[in-house]
Scaffold this active site. Structure first.
Site, PDB file in Angstrom:
ATOM      1  N   MET A  60     -13.325   3.347  -2.944  1.00 32.24           N
ATOM      2  CA  MET A  60     -13.646   2.185  -2.111  1.00 32.24           C
ATOM      3  C   MET A  60     -12.424   1.579  -1.423  1.00 32.24           C
ATOM      4  O   MET A  60     -12.245   0.355  -1.439  1.00 32.24           O
ATOM      5  CB  MET A  60     -14.353   1.131  -2.962  1.00 32.24           C
ATOM      6  CG  MET A  60     -15.627   1.637  -3.617  1.00 32.24           C
ATOM      7  SD  MET A  60     -16.852   2.204  -2.429  1.00 32.24           S
ATOM      8  CE  MET A  60     -17.533   0.620  -1.955  1.00 32.24           C
ATOM      9  N   HIS A  88     -20.499  10.041   2.644  1.00 32.47           N
ATOM     10  CA  HIS A  88     -21.027   8.700   2.921  1.00 32.47           C
ATOM     11  C   HIS A  88     -22.557   8.762   2.945  1.00 32.47           C
ATOM     12  O   HIS A  88     -23.139   9.669   3.541  1.00 32.47           O
ATOM     13  CB  HIS A  88     -20.488   8.213   4.270  1.00 32.47           C
ATOM     14  CG  HIS A  88     -20.908   6.817   4.582  1.00 32.47           C
ATOM     15  ND1 HIS A  88     -20.297   5.717   4.014  1.00 32.47           N
ATOM     16  CD2 HIS A  88     -21.889   6.336   5.386  1.00 32.47           C
ATOM     17  CE1 HIS A  88     -20.892   4.619   4.446  1.00 32.47           C
ATOM     18  NE2 HIS A  88     -21.859   4.964   5.287  1.00 32.47           N
ATOM     19  N   LEU A  94      -9.550   2.097   2.083  1.00 32.98           N
ATOM     20  CA  LEU A  94      -9.089   2.851   3.240  1.00 32.98           C
ATOM     21  C   LEU A  94      -7.842   3.624   2.824  1.00 32.98           C
ATOM     22  O   LEU A  94      -7.006   3.098   2.081  1.00 32.98           O
ATOM     23  CB  LEU A  94      -8.724   1.896   4.381  1.00 32.98           C
ATOM     24  CG  LEU A  94      -9.895   1.257   5.134  1.00 32.98           C
ATOM     25  CD1 LEU A  94      -9.360   0.299   6.187  1.00 32.98           C
ATOM     26  CD2 LEU A  94     -10.766   2.322   5.784  1.00 32.98           C
ATOM     27  N   LYS A 138       0.820  -1.213   0.000  1.00 40.18           N
ATOM     28  CA  LYS A 138       0.000   0.000   0.000  1.00 40.18           C
ATOM     29  C   LYS A 138       0.855   1.265   0.000  1.00 40.18           C
ATOM     30  O   LYS A 138       0.517   2.255  -0.628  1.00 40.18           O
ATOM     31  CB  LYS A 138      -0.904  -0.015   1.237  1.00 40.18           C
ATOM     32  CG  LYS A 138      -1.964   1.048   1.217  1.00 40.18           C
ATOM     33  CD  LYS A 138      -3.144   0.677   2.062  1.00 40.18           C
ATOM     34  CE  LYS A 138      -4.291   1.599   1.808  1.00 40.18           C
ATOM     35  NZ  LYS A 138      -5.572   1.017   2.150  1.00 40.18           N
TER      36      LYS A 138
HETATM   37  C1  GRF Z   1     -21.991   7.955  -2.981  1.00 43.90           C
HETATM   38  O1  GRF Z   1     -23.279   7.599  -2.582  1.00 43.90           O
HETATM   39  C2  GRF Z   1     -21.118   8.253  -1.802  1.00 43.90           C
HETATM   40  O2  GRF Z   1     -21.825   8.685  -0.692  1.00 43.90           O
HETATM   41  C3  GRF Z   1     -20.484   6.912  -1.502  1.00 43.90           C
HETATM   42  O3  GRF Z   1     -20.321   6.302  -2.738  1.00 43.90           O
HETATM   43  C4  GRF Z   1     -21.280   6.790  -3.653  1.00 43.90           C
HETATM   44  C5  GRF Z   1     -20.544   7.220  -4.880  1.00 43.90           C
HETATM   45  O4  GRF Z   1     -21.418   7.521  -5.933  1.00 43.90           O
HETATM   46  N1  GRF Z   1     -19.249   7.081  -0.761  1.00 43.90           N
HETATM   47  P1  GRF Z   1     -20.875   8.187  -7.244  1.00 43.90           P
HETATM   48  O5  GRF Z   1     -19.726   7.307  -7.762  1.00 43.90           O
HETATM   49  O6  GRF Z   1     -20.392   9.560  -6.922  1.00 43.90           O
HETATM   50  O7  GRF Z   1     -22.016   8.188  -8.207  1.00 43.90           O
END
Ligand code: GRF
Length: 199
Positions: free
Chosen positions: A90, A109, A92, A65
């Protein structure tokens, strides 16, 4: 103008909303870079259409990482990035990137944290049967959706809501709230440094 990078692994609708808000409103920052850890991310397609420089490399091609994040930091330095907005990234964030951009990385989030952290927050909310969920913007620390909360907005869950309809309502809020909050934070430089150091 502050120079912001957006990190996305998927669709990138938030990324696009942030870029459009910068173009349509008088905000104090510009998106200078999209970074994705996924070559197939639709966010990359959006970046092309929006004329925003985009880079992608996968942690799988690095021994660990740290070396993956070293490469990211190099990229961020090439673009003079001052602030990072995670939008559906997606992964950490590891210590290398965190130390370099401490207090200058935020995330969005789709729930009212600390409820429903982690994957599929919308599905978790539906399964639990909550009547109110929402959106949280928070500083990023080493945990999963655990950093200090900056802003939240509630969304009602109707009995008829499905995953799809609830996601639509949540994303509508996200797309308005995220650029607004980034702008607010970047207008008062000292705010995010102090806030993040309390963690
Ligand atoms: C969003 O709902 C955000 O809150 C979450 O992942 C989603 C990403 O959506 N972390 P997008 O790729 O911006 O359409």
């Amino acid at each position: 103008m502050k120079r912001v990078a957006v990190f996305a692994s998927g669709s990138g609708s938030n990324f696009e909303a942030i870029v459009q808000a910068c173009r349509e409103q008088s905000l104090q920052f510009e998106v200078v870079l999209l970074f994705s850890d996924k070559e197939q991310a639709y966010a990359l397609e959006r970046a092309k259409n929006l004329n925003i420089p985009a880079h992608t490399f996968s942690p799988k091609n690095f021994p660990d990482k740290n070396s993956y994040e070293k490469e990211i930091v190099k990229l961020l330095e090439d673009y003079d990035v001052e602030f990072i907005a995670l939008a559906g990234y997606m992964r950490l964030v590891g210590p290398l990137l965190l130390n370099q951009y401490f207090g200058k990385i935020i995330n969005i989030h789709p729930s009212l944290l600390p409820s429903f952290p982690g994957k599929d927050a919308i599905g978790q909310a539906i399964k639990k049967g909550v009547k109110i969920t929402g959106v949280t913007i928070h500083y990023v620390d080493s945990g999963m959706d655990t950093g200090p909360i900056i802003a939240q907005e509630a969304v009602e869950v109707d009995e008829t809501d499905t995953h799809e309809t609830l996601q639509k309502k949540i994303q509508k809020i996200e797309h308005e709230l995220y650029p607004k909050i980034i702008d607010k934070l970047l207008r008062k430089d000292d705010h995010y440094v102090i806030k993040a150091s309390t963690n």
